[in-house]
Design a protein around this motif. Sequence first.
Motif, PDB file in Angstrom:
ATOM      1  N   GLN A 114       0.831  -1.198   0.000  1.00  0.00           N
ATOM      2  CA  GLN A 114       0.000   0.000   0.000  1.00  0.00           C
ATOM      3  C   GLN A 114       0.870   1.255   0.000  1.00  0.00           C
ATOM      4  OE1 GLN A 114      -3.226   0.257  -0.287  1.00  0.00           O
ATOM      5  NE2 GLN A 114      -4.026  -1.783   0.166  1.00  0.00           N
ATOM      6  N   ALA A 115       1.924   1.241   0.815  1.00  0.00           N
ATOM      7  CA  ALA A 115       2.825   2.394   0.865  1.00  0.00           C
ATOM      8  C   ALA A 115       3.564   2.573  -0.459  1.00  0.00           C
ATOM      9  CB  ALA A 115       3.818   2.225   2.015  1.00  0.00           C
ATOM     10  N   ALA A 116       3.962   1.461  -1.067  1.00  0.00           N
ATOM     11  CA  ALA A 116       4.672   1.539  -2.348  1.00  0.00           C
ATOM     12  C   ALA A 116       3.768   2.113  -3.433  1.00  0.00           C
ATOM     13  CB  ALA A 116       5.188   0.160  -2.749  1.00  0.00           C
ATOM     14  N   MET A 117       2.492   1.726  -3.430  1.00  0.00           N
ATOM     15  CA  MET A 117       1.545   2.263  -4.402  1.00  0.00           C
ATOM     16  C   MET A 117       1.404   3.773  -4.249  1.00  0.00           C
ATOM     17  SD  MET A 117      -0.787   2.160  -6.756  1.00  0.00           S
ATOM     18  CE  MET A 117      -1.552   0.569  -7.059  1.00  0.00           C
ATOM     19  N   THR A 118       1.224   4.225  -3.015  1.00  0.00           N
ATOM     20  CA  THR A 118       1.080   5.656  -2.761  1.00  0.00           C
ATOM     21  C   THR A 118       2.319   6.420  -3.214  1.00  0.00           C
ATOM     22  OG1 THR A 118      -0.376   5.215  -0.876  1.00  0.00           O
ATOM     23  CG2 THR A 118       0.667   7.379  -0.974  1.00  0.00           C
ATOM     24  N   ALA A 119       3.497   5.870  -2.909  1.00  0.00           N
ATOM     25  CA  ALA A 119       4.748   6.538  -3.288  1.00  0.00           C
ATOM     26  C   ALA A 119       4.920   6.576  -4.798  1.00  0.00           C
ATOM     27  CB  ALA A 119       5.930   5.818  -2.638  1.00  0.00           C
ATOM     28  N   GLU A 120       4.550   5.490  -5.475  1.00  0.00           N
ATOM     29  CA  GLU A 120       4.729   5.451  -6.929  1.00  0.00           C
ATOM     30  C   GLU A 120       3.799   6.424  -7.627  1.00  0.00           C
ATOM     31  OE1 GLU A 120       5.543   2.313 -10.510  1.00  0.00           O
ATOM     32  OE2 GLU A 120       5.426   1.653  -8.435  1.00  0.00           O
ATOM     33  N   LEU A 121       2.567   6.536  -7.141  1.00  0.00           N
ATOM     34  CA  LEU A 121       1.645   7.496  -7.730  1.00  0.00           C
ATOM     35  C   LEU A 121       2.114   8.927  -7.493  1.00  0.00           C
ATOM     36  CD1 LEU A 121      -1.791   5.864  -6.830  1.00  0.00           C
ATOM     37  CD2 LEU A 121      -0.739   6.039  -9.094  1.00  0.00           C
ATOM     38  N   ALA A 122       2.742   9.173  -6.345  1.00  0.00           N
ATOM     39  CA  ALA A 122       3.277  10.513  -6.074  1.00  0.00           C
ATOM     40  C   ALA A 122       4.443  10.834  -7.000  1.00  0.00           C
ATOM     41  CB  ALA A 122       3.707  10.618  -4.609  1.00  0.00           C
ATOM     42  N   ARG A 123       5.272   9.835  -7.292  1.00  0.00           N
ATOM     43  CA  ARG A 123       6.420  10.048  -8.179  1.00  0.00           C
ATOM     44  C   ARG A 123       6.001  10.197  -9.630  1.00  0.00           C
ATOM     45  NH1 ARG A 123       8.625   5.778  -5.173  1.00  0.00           N
ATOM     46  NH2 ARG A 123       8.151   4.349  -6.889  1.00  0.00           N
ATOM     47  N   ASP A 124       4.966   9.465 -10.023  1.00  0.00           N
ATOM     48  CA  ASP A 124       4.579   9.427 -11.432  1.00  0.00           C
ATOM     49  C   ASP A 124       3.063   9.538 -11.553  1.00  0.00           C
ATOM     50  OD1 ASP A 124       4.347   9.103 -14.121  1.00  0.00           O
ATOM     51  OD2 ASP A 124       5.079   7.037 -14.190  1.00  0.00           O
ATOM     52  N   PRO A 125       2.516  10.756 -11.491  1.00  0.00           N
ATOM     53  CA  PRO A 125       1.065  10.936 -11.587  1.00  0.00           C
ATOM     54  C   PRO A 125       0.477  10.445 -12.906  1.00  0.00           C
ATOM     55  CG  PRO A 125       2.143  12.935 -10.775  1.00  0.00           C
ATOM     56  CD  PRO A 125       3.234  12.023 -11.248  1.00  0.00           C
ATOM     57  N   SER A 126       1.309  10.299 -13.945  1.00  0.00           N
ATOM     58  CA  SER A 126       0.792   9.857 -15.241  1.00  0.00           C
ATOM     59  C   SER A 126       0.263   8.423 -15.183  1.00  0.00           C
ATOM     60  CB  SER A 126       1.884   9.952 -16.314  1.00  0.00           C
ATOM     61  OG  SER A 126       2.904   8.983 -16.098  1.00  0.00           O
ATOM     62  N   LEU A 127       0.593   7.697 -14.126  1.00  0.00           N
ATOM     63  CA  LEU A 127       0.033   6.355 -13.968  1.00  0.00           C
ATOM     64  C   LEU A 127      -1.477   6.404 -13.805  1.00  0.00           C
ATOM     65  CD1 LEU A 127       2.690   4.884 -11.512  1.00  0.00           C
ATOM     66  CD2 LEU A 127       2.374   4.227 -13.914  1.00  0.00           C
ATOM     67  N   MET A 128      -1.982   7.524 -13.301  1.00  0.00           N
ATOM     68  CA  MET A 128      -3.408   7.654 -13.026  1.00  0.00           C
ATOM     69  C   MET A 128      -4.053   8.797 -13.808  1.00  0.00           C
ATOM     70  SD  MET A 128      -5.163   7.683  -9.224  1.00  0.00           S
ATOM     71  CE  MET A 128      -4.582   9.326  -8.823  1.00  0.00           C
ATOM     72  N   VAL A 129      -3.238   9.704 -14.340  1.00  0.00           N
ATOM     73  CA  VAL A 129      -3.749  10.898 -15.004  1.00  0.00           C
ATOM     74  C   VAL A 129      -3.393  10.858 -16.485  1.00  0.00           C
ATOM     75  CG1 VAL A 129      -3.643  13.422 -15.083  1.00  0.00           C
ATOM     76  CG2 VAL A 129      -3.549  12.238 -12.880  1.00  0.00           C
ATOM     77  N   SER A 162       2.656  -7.973  -6.258  1.00  0.00           N
ATOM     78  CA  SER A 162       3.287  -6.658  -6.209  1.00  0.00           C
ATOM     79  C   SER A 162       2.245  -5.544  -6.296  1.00  0.00           C
ATOM     80  CB  SER A 162       4.274  -6.528  -7.379  1.00  0.00           C
ATOM     81  OG  SER A 162       4.630  -5.179  -7.609  1.00  0.00           O
ATOM     82  N   HIS A 163       2.623  -4.367  -5.811  1.00  0.00           N
ATOM     83  CA  HIS A 163       1.740  -3.210  -5.945  1.00  0.00           C
ATOM     84  C   HIS A 163       1.581  -2.782  -7.402  1.00  0.00           C
ATOM     85  CE1 HIS A 163       5.656  -1.188  -6.168  1.00  0.00           C
ATOM     86  NE2 HIS A 163       5.017  -0.180  -6.727  1.00  0.00           N
ATOM     87  N   LYS A 164       2.431  -3.288  -8.279  1.00  0.00           N
ATOM     88  CA  LYS A 164       2.348  -2.950  -9.702  1.00  0.00           C
ATOM     89  C   LYS A 164       1.279  -3.757 -10.440  1.00  0.00           C
ATOM     90  CE  LYS A 164       7.275  -1.747 -10.063  1.00  0.00           C
ATOM     91  NZ  LYS A 164       7.098  -0.317 -10.412  1.00  0.00           N
ATOM     92  N   THR A 165       0.634  -4.678  -9.734  1.00  0.00           N
ATOM     93  CA  THR A 165      -0.336  -5.558 -10.377  1.00  0.00           C
ATOM     94  C   THR A 165      -1.427  -4.779 -11.103  1.00  0.00           C
ATOM     95  OG1 THR A 165       0.044  -7.307  -8.762  1.00  0.00           O
ATOM     96  CG2 THR A 165      -2.028  -7.381  -9.970  1.00  0.00           C
ATOM     97  N   ILE A 166      -1.965  -3.749 -10.448  1.00  0.00           N
ATOM     98  CA  ILE A 166      -3.072  -3.006 -11.056  1.00  0.00           C
ATOM     99  C   ILE A 166      -2.664  -2.402 -12.384  1.00  0.00           C
ATOM    100  CG2 ILE A 166      -2.481  -0.943  -9.713  1.00  0.00           C
ATOM    101  CD1 ILE A 166      -5.972  -2.022 -10.931  1.00  0.00           C
ATOM    102  N   PHE A 167      -1.427  -1.913 -12.501  1.00  0.00           N
ATOM    103  CA  PHE A 167      -0.979  -1.315 -13.753  1.00  0.00           C
ATOM    104  C   PHE A 167      -0.827  -2.381 -14.831  1.00  0.00           C
ATOM    105  CE2 PHE A 167       1.126   1.351 -10.370  1.00  0.00           C
ATOM    106  CZ  PHE A 167       0.150   2.338 -10.388  1.00  0.00           C
ATOM    107  N   ARG A 168      -0.342  -3.545 -14.434  1.00  0.00           N
ATOM    108  CA  ARG A 168      -0.166  -4.631 -15.404  1.00  0.00           C
ATOM    109  C   ARG A 168      -1.509  -5.132 -15.918  1.00  0.00           C
ATOM    110  NH1 ARG A 168       3.841  -7.327 -11.283  1.00  0.00           N
ATOM    111  NH2 ARG A 168       5.803  -6.257 -11.779  1.00  0.00           N
ATOM    112  N   ILE A 169      -2.523  -5.129 -15.061  1.00  0.00           N
ATOM    113  CA  ILE A 169      -3.834  -5.611 -15.460  1.00  0.00           C
ATOM    114  C   ILE A 169      -4.388  -4.785 -16.611  1.00  0.00           C
ATOM    115  CG2 ILE A 169      -6.260  -5.708 -14.734  1.00  0.00           C
ATOM    116  CD1 ILE A 169      -5.285  -6.652 -12.005  1.00  0.00           C
ATOM    117  N   PHE A 170      -4.247  -3.471 -16.503  1.00  0.00           N
ATOM    118  CA  PHE A 170      -4.907  -2.604 -17.466  1.00  0.00           C
ATOM    119  C   PHE A 170      -4.008  -2.073 -18.577  1.00  0.00           C
ATOM    120  CE2 PHE A 170      -7.620  -2.272 -13.655  1.00  0.00           C
ATOM    121  CZ  PHE A 170      -8.819  -2.673 -14.217  1.00  0.00           C
ATOM    122  N   GLU A 171      -2.697  -2.284 -18.475  1.00  0.00           N
ATOM    123  CA  GLU A 171      -1.818  -1.702 -19.478  1.00  0.00           C
ATOM    124  C   GLU A 171      -2.042  -2.292 -20.865  1.00  0.00           C
ATOM    125  OE1 GLU A 171       2.083  -4.559 -18.521  1.00  0.00           O
ATOM    126  OE2 GLU A 171       2.165  -2.405 -18.157  1.00  0.00           O
TER     127      GLU A 171
END
Length: 334
Positions: free
Chosen positions: A106-121, A203-212
Amino acid sequence: MSMLAAAVLSAGVLVGPMAQAAQAECQGVNLLDTMPEAERRALIAATDAVPYPRGHLWRATRGDSVVHLVGTYHLDDPRHDETMARITPLLEAAETILVEAGPLEQAAMTAELARDPSLMVITEGPTLREALSDEEWTLLASAMRERGMPPFMVSKMRPWYVSMLLALPACDLSSLAGGKGGLDGMVIDFAQSQDKPIVALESHKTIFRIFEGMGLEEQLGMIRSSLAMEPFAADYAVTLADAYFDGESRLIWELTRQKTLALPGQDPAQVEADFARMEQVLMTDRNRAWIPVIEGAAAKGPAVAAFGALHLPGETGVLRLMEEAGFTLERLPM
């Protein structure tokens, strides 16, 4: 509520920060109680057609390896207290407790989204306001306002993320705003209170892999499907929760399929293809990846694996995959 709703509520994916809205508990009717008898029989037949369609607590043994499998529901509900009382002795005896995503993920997900907002935007290409018709956008804007999110922000979000938000009825978002995190969160809290090792199944990256691998139109289709079900979202939320606490894990998926097919203008072949695609990426692929993790933990001593209940049943569900790996399965009363 779409096929994604069933998966979010009972299969689950790590989605990171969600809308922070304080809404009332869902007030709706259980659709199973008012369903015509012919539809009910068809629903039960479809549910029974897959292996291990029911039950949320199982013991799997292979030689000296023992792991208890707990199907979870990811939203808060007072009925979880009884479940926790049932599984607490199992958690106390476990050397390892496995969950889909622990505190580190959960912490890794929050940190990754903060570093790279384009993952969600959306950073290039059309915004949702531009990609949807005027009528679709009006419906989406209204639905997201009810979830505490201004439309101008929603327009810039990636469609897969908006789909995840729509999959949760506005009345259920109170479970995400300062809640316990459903049964999963309660299990994690217990493990931390007892200094039990917590192992993430993915991994916290699972959600990105699912939809990429999904194109824009496929993601927009998920939004449109959810919007079509929006007027009945509270009823579905109540029905899915009640089905879970009745131990009916696969019924949740089959009900969603049945109601999606009944929507006006649906192409049955396309609906079936969409469900097969979502089952593959949301359940099957993840289930297969989890088995070695579960096996490794069980080899070290008694283990408990708690994850979304929709992962348990089916030809490629965790239970069938554990059976194929040589485990003997026993359903236990919850």
